[in-house]
Design a protein around this motif. Structure first.
Motif, PDB file in Angstrom:
ATOM      1  N   THR A 114       0.830  -1.213   0.000  1.00 52.13           N
ATOM      2  CA  THR A 114       0.000   0.000   0.000  1.00 52.13           C
ATOM      3  C   THR A 114       0.861   1.258   0.000  1.00 52.13           C
ATOM      4  O   THR A 114       0.620   2.184  -0.782  1.00 52.13           O
ATOM      5  CB  THR A 114      -0.942   0.002   1.220  1.00 52.13           C
ATOM      6  OG1 THR A 114      -1.752  -1.169   1.172  1.00 52.13           O
ATOM      7  CG2 THR A 114      -1.821   1.234   1.243  1.00 52.13           C
ATOM      8  N   LEU A 115       1.855   1.296   0.865  1.00 55.94           N
ATOM      9  CA  LEU A 115       2.721   2.478   0.916  1.00 55.94           C
ATOM     10  C   LEU A 115       3.521   2.629  -0.366  1.00 55.94           C
ATOM     11  O   LEU A 115       3.765   3.752  -0.821  1.00 55.94           O
ATOM     12  CB  LEU A 115       3.656   2.416   2.127  1.00 55.94           C
ATOM     13  CG  LEU A 115       2.989   2.603   3.493  1.00 55.94           C
ATOM     14  CD1 LEU A 115       4.015   2.450   4.610  1.00 55.94           C
ATOM     15  CD2 LEU A 115       2.276   3.935   3.590  1.00 55.94           C
ATOM     16  N   GLY A 116       3.914   1.517  -0.971  1.00 56.32           N
ATOM     17  CA  GLY A 116       4.645   1.581  -2.238  1.00 56.32           C
ATOM     18  C   GLY A 116       3.809   2.201  -3.340  1.00 56.32           C
ATOM     19  O   GLY A 116       4.257   3.105  -4.055  1.00 56.32           O
ATOM     20  N   VAL A 117       2.573   1.736  -3.478  1.00 62.23           N
ATOM     21  CA  VAL A 117       1.673   2.291  -4.502  1.00 62.23           C
ATOM     22  C   VAL A 117       1.359   3.749  -4.187  1.00 62.23           C
ATOM     23  O   VAL A 117       1.382   4.613  -5.073  1.00 62.23           O
ATOM     24  CB  VAL A 117       0.374   1.455  -4.597  1.00 62.23           C
ATOM     25  CG1 VAL A 117      -0.665   2.150  -5.453  1.00 62.23           C
ATOM     26  CG2 VAL A 117       0.672   0.074  -5.148  1.00 62.23           C
ATOM     27  N   TRP A 118       1.078   4.034  -2.918  1.00 65.32           N
ATOM     28  CA  TRP A 118       0.704   5.380  -2.517  1.00 65.32           C
ATOM     29  C   TRP A 118       1.826   6.372  -2.827  1.00 65.32           C
ATOM     30  O   TRP A 118       1.576   7.465  -3.342  1.00 65.32           O
ATOM     31  CB  TRP A 118       0.388   5.405  -1.028  1.00 65.32           C
ATOM     32  CG  TRP A 118      -0.412   6.599  -0.571  1.00 65.32           C
ATOM     33  CD1 TRP A 118      -0.297   7.888  -0.978  1.00 65.32           C
ATOM     34  CD2 TRP A 118      -1.452   6.588   0.394  1.00 65.32           C
ATOM     35  NE1 TRP A 118      -1.176   8.691  -0.323  1.00 65.32           N
ATOM     36  CE2 TRP A 118      -1.904   7.912   0.536  1.00 65.32           C
ATOM     37  CE3 TRP A 118      -2.018   5.605   1.181  1.00 65.32           C
ATOM     38  CZ2 TRP A 118      -2.917   8.258   1.418  1.00 65.32           C
ATOM     39  CZ3 TRP A 118      -3.026   5.964   2.051  1.00 65.32           C
ATOM     40  CH2 TRP A 118      -3.474   7.277   2.159  1.00 65.32           C
ATOM     41  N   THR A 119       3.055   5.998  -2.514  1.00 64.64           N
ATOM     42  CA  THR A 119       4.158   6.933  -2.766  1.00 64.64           C
ATOM     43  C   THR A 119       4.379   7.136  -4.264  1.00 64.64           C
ATOM     44  O   THR A 119       4.742   8.244  -4.686  1.00 64.64           O
ATOM     45  CB  THR A 119       5.463   6.466  -2.089  1.00 64.64           C
ATOM     46  OG1 THR A 119       5.766   5.139  -2.482  1.00 64.64           O
ATOM     47  CG2 THR A 119       5.366   6.546  -0.580  1.00 64.64           C
ATOM     48  N   LYS A 120       4.152   6.113  -5.081  1.00 66.78           N
ATOM     49  CA  LYS A 120       4.270   6.275  -6.533  1.00 66.78           C
ATOM     50  C   LYS A 120       3.195   7.224  -7.061  1.00 66.78           C
ATOM     51  O   LYS A 120       3.475   8.122  -7.862  1.00 66.78           O
ATOM     52  CB  LYS A 120       4.162   4.926  -7.244  1.00 66.78           C
ATOM     53  CG  LYS A 120       5.388   4.077  -7.124  1.00 66.78           C
ATOM     54  CD  LYS A 120       5.203   2.738  -7.827  1.00 66.78           C
ATOM     55  CE  LYS A 120       6.397   1.831  -7.580  1.00 66.78           C
ATOM     56  NZ  LYS A 120       6.203   0.489  -8.147  1.00 66.78           N
ATOM     57  N   VAL A 121       1.968   7.014  -6.605  1.00 67.82           N
ATOM     58  CA  VAL A 121       0.872   7.899  -7.033  1.00 67.82           C
ATOM     59  C   VAL A 121       1.147   9.324  -6.576  1.00 67.82           C
ATOM     60  O   VAL A 121       0.967  10.289  -7.337  1.00 67.82           O
ATOM     61  CB  VAL A 121      -0.486   7.396  -6.486  1.00 67.82           C
ATOM     62  CG1 VAL A 121      -1.586   8.430  -6.690  1.00 67.82           C
ATOM     63  CG2 VAL A 121      -0.865   6.067  -7.137  1.00 67.82           C
ATOM     64  N   GLN A 122       1.605   9.471  -5.347  1.00 73.06           N
ATOM     65  CA  GLN A 122       1.882  10.804  -4.811  1.00 73.06           C
ATOM     66  C   GLN A 122       3.004  11.479  -5.597  1.00 73.06           C
ATOM     67  O   GLN A 122       2.923  12.677  -5.888  1.00 73.06           O
ATOM     68  CB  GLN A 122       2.242  10.689  -3.330  1.00 73.06           C
ATOM     69  CG  GLN A 122       2.503  12.028  -2.664  1.00 73.06           C
ATOM     70  CD  GLN A 122       2.592  11.888  -1.166  1.00 73.06           C
ATOM     71  OE1 GLN A 122       1.615  11.512  -0.528  1.00 73.06           O
ATOM     72  NE2 GLN A 122       3.743  12.195  -0.602  1.00 73.06           N
ATOM     73  N   ALA A 123       4.040  10.739  -5.937  1.00 71.43           N
ATOM     74  CA  ALA A 123       5.149  11.314  -6.715  1.00 71.43           C
ATOM     75  C   ALA A 123       4.647  11.767  -8.084  1.00 71.43           C
ATOM     76  O   ALA A 123       5.008  12.863  -8.562  1.00 71.43           O
ATOM     77  CB  ALA A 123       6.274  10.297  -6.868  1.00 71.43           C
TER      78      ALA A 123
END
Length: 137
Positions: A114-123
């Motif tokens: 979840t954090l991996g996907v979230w940080t990619k989307v946020q970037a």
């Protein structure tokens, strides 16, 4: 088969009457397993306690709230994930708590994903936000 009642009158003679010294190897193996199980249970309880209280911070300086610094969370996640892998490799010593170990391994993998996907989307959002917000369309 011998039995005993542990109470205020239990003394060294009662212990000697059990003749445990004749089963020293078996007793030692049981004690060793119990010690390892206790360590695993203690580590599991620490991991459960930490993650039940874990929070992420938010950067609210822009119109869109963004995840704050995840350094500490990710460091803890890596450490606890390694700890869970170590527990899984303990073989017979985790039989008593294998379902809990499997459950928490899955939870930590879910947090990581979840954090991996979230940080990619946020970037991606941070890169594209100026385009969308400054567009005349």
């Amino acid at each position: 088969k011998k039995s005993f009642e542990k109470g205020p009158e239990f003394c060294f003679k009662d212990l000697m009457d059990l003749q445990l010294h004749e089963f020293a190897e078996d007793v030692s193996e049981i004690v060793d397993q119990s010690v390892k199980e206790a360590k695993i249970e203690k580590k599991l309880n620490v991991i459960k306690n930490v993650w039940s209280k874990m929070t992420v911070t938010w950067d609210t300086n822009s119109d869109t709230p963004l995840l704050g610094d995840l350094g500490e969370v990710l460091e803890r996640l890596d450490g606890d994930s390694l700890e869970m892998m170590g527990m899984t490799s303990q073989g017979r010593f985790i039989e008593f708590c294998k379902p809990v170990v499997d459950e928490w391994s899955g939870k930590l993998r879910a947090v990581d994903g979840t954090l991996g996907v979230w940080t990619k989307v946020q970037a991606n959002w941070c890169r594209l936000e100026p385009i969308f917000m400054q567009s005349d369309d």
